[in-house]
Design an enzyme around this catalytic site. Structure first.
Site, short mmCIF file in Angstrom:
data_model
loop_
_atom_site.label_atom_id
_atom_site.label_comp_id
_atom_site.label_asym_id
_atom_site.label_seq_id
_atom_site.Cartn_x
_atom_site.Cartn_y
_atom_site.Cartn_z
CE1 TYR A 140 -7.11 -2.54 6.84
CE2 TYR A 140 -9.17 -1.37 6.43
CZ TYR A 140 -7.84 -1.36 6.78
OH TYR A 140 -7.23 -0.17 7.07
CE LYS A 189 8.08 -7.88 10.37
NZ LYS A 189 9.19 -6.91 10.58
CG ASP A 221 10.70 -3.80 9.51
OD1 ASP A 221 10.65 -4.27 8.35
OD2 ASP A 221 11.40 -4.29 10.40
CG ASP A 245 -5.08 2.08 6.40
OD1 ASP A 245 -5.57 3.08 5.83
OD2 ASP A 245 -5.16 1.90 7.64
CG ASP A 249 -2.85 7.77 6.13
OD1 ASP A 249 -3.55 7.67 5.10
OD2 ASP A 249 -3.31 8.08 7.25
C1 IPM Z 1 -8.59 4.59 4.11
C2 IPM Z 1 -9.22 4.73 5.47
C3 IPM Z 1 -10.16 3.55 5.68
C4 IPM Z 1 -9.32 2.30 5.61
C5 IPM Z 1 -10.97 3.60 6.98
C6 IPM Z 1 -11.73 4.88 7.12
C7 IPM Z 1 -11.87 2.42 7.10
O1 IPM Z 1 -8.25 4.81 6.46
O2 IPM Z 1 -9.34 4.58 3.11
O3 IPM Z 1 -7.37 4.52 4.04
O4 IPM Z 1 -8.68 1.90 6.60
O5 IPM Z 1 -9.29 1.68 4.54
MG MG Z 2 -6.25 4.98 5.70
#
Ligand code: IPM
Ligand code: MG
Length: 357
Positions: A140, A189, A221, A245, A249
């Site tokens: 990032y 990884k 993975d 990230d 999710d």
């Molecule tokens: C998160 C989001 C952010 C990230 C984006 C919106 C930049 O996906 O907070 O997980 O990738 O960190």
């Molecule tokens: Mg995210």
């Protein structure tokens, strides 16, 4: 306690209003004093000031005891160049506050078990995973660019991790594991990436300080697969910015309730950044439809991690459970036989349930 508040875009202001109700109630019940200062960031800051993270916002946040963020972003700003998008504000505030450890709990509320996409037998009697994502390094923040190659344009991003960066987030994760079931999974990884090999070596070295914690390693993975195959094998996960990230999710969806999940981003001191995991949902902004629970649970994390008030944090978490037990549901978690309420009523119901002891 001084709290910098960034309502942000979309449903941000709707849900932040409910956080105020909760904090005011906590103040009454626990005798804590809060002052609030609202600041601009994201789309609204772009519209009003021309940049996603105004200097003044970062300054006030750095002078506060904690930062509470609603949500930023929206289609309106999606076509701007990268450094002017709301997301740049988010990355800027994370880096500026030095909050390198992002805690994202994936908790399955028993009341919402049927909302998960997983079968009941996979979920067992619940799910409680803490993802600790490195937040201020890695790909990032590495160099990126474009160049002319033999086949036309090329583009590149770089993943860089230093030993101190890995050590500090790993220590945070070990400390958290110590307060939970005592198990930590480090995800990398290392079969391919040099940065992952350094990650793994460093985690193994830090582990010597925590002989009481059971550590294992997983390739990313395999981890993605194990999360849906048998999520209950995980207690605390520690991983890089990008893997975190993606996996956070995935973990959040296992609970079926993205609208319920909070996050805390912590650095060396007690200053933390607290925000719901979900986005700004501009399509339902200002319509009294958003679920304020993720933000309210983020307030609980603030009470726990920045203000060291486990009692008040638990009171807020219990208040959420009580409102759910009484059948109150916003549209996103509505089930047959339950009582549909809006953002405001959910905030009122939860605030009213906050009690000491
Ligand atoms: C998160 C989001 C952010 C990230 C984006 C919106 C930049 O996906 O907070 O997980 O990738 O960190
Ligand atoms: Mg995210």
């Amino acid at each position: 306690m001084k709290i910098a508040v960034i309502p942000g875009d979309g449903i941000g202001p709707d849900i932040i209003k409910q956080a105020y109700k909760v904090l005011n109630r906590v103040s009454e019940v626990f005798g804590m004093e809060f002052t609030f200062e609202e600041m601009l960031m994201g789309g609204r800051a772009i519209d009003e000031i021309g940049v996603p993270l105004p200097e003044e916002t970062l300054k006030v946040c750095l002078e506060s005891d904690a930062v509470l963020l609603g949500a930023v972003g929206g289609e309106k700003w999606d076509t701007l160049p990268g450094h002017l998008r709301p997301e740049a504000g988010l990355l800027g505030i994370r880096k500026g506050l030095g909050v390198f450890a992002n805690l994202r709990p994936a908790i399955l509320f028993p009341q919402l078990k049927s909302a998960s996409t997983l079968k009941e037998e996979v979920l067992g009697d619940g799910l409680d995973i803490m993802v600790v994502r490195e937040l201020t390094g890695g790909i990032y923040f590495g160099q990126r660019g474009r160049s002319e190659g033999s086949g036309g344009q090329e583009a590149w991003d770089t993943e860089v991790y230093s030993v101190p960066e890995i050590e500090r987030v790993t220590r945070t994760a070990f400390e958290i594991a110590r307060k939970r079931k005592g198990r930590l999974t480090s995800i990398d990884k290392a079969n391919i990436l040099e940065s992952s090999r350094l990650w793994r070596e460093t985690v193994v070295r830090v582990a010597e300080e925590y002989p009481d914690i059971e550590l294992n390693h997983m390739y990313v993975d395999n981890a993605a697969m194990q999360l849906v195959r048998n999520p209950r094998q995980f207690d605390v996960i520690v991983t890089t910015n990008m893997f975190g990230d993606i996996l956070s999710d995935e973990a959040s969806m296992l609970t079926g309730s993205l609208g319920m999940l909070p996050s805390a981003s912590l650095g060396e001191g007690s200053l933390g950044l607290y925000e719901p995991v979900h986005g700004s949902a501009p399509d339902i902004a200002g319509q009294d439809k958003a679920n304020p629970i993720a933000t309210i649970m983020s307030v609980a994390m603030m009470l726990r991690y920045s203000f060291d008030r486990e009692d008040a944090a638990l009171a807020v978490e219990r208040a959420v459970e009580k409102a759910l037990d009484k059948g109150y549901r916003t549209g996103d978690i509505m089930q047959p036989g339950m009582k549909l309420v809006g953002t405001e009523e959910m905030g009122d119901r939860i605030a009213a349930e906050i009690a000491a002891g």
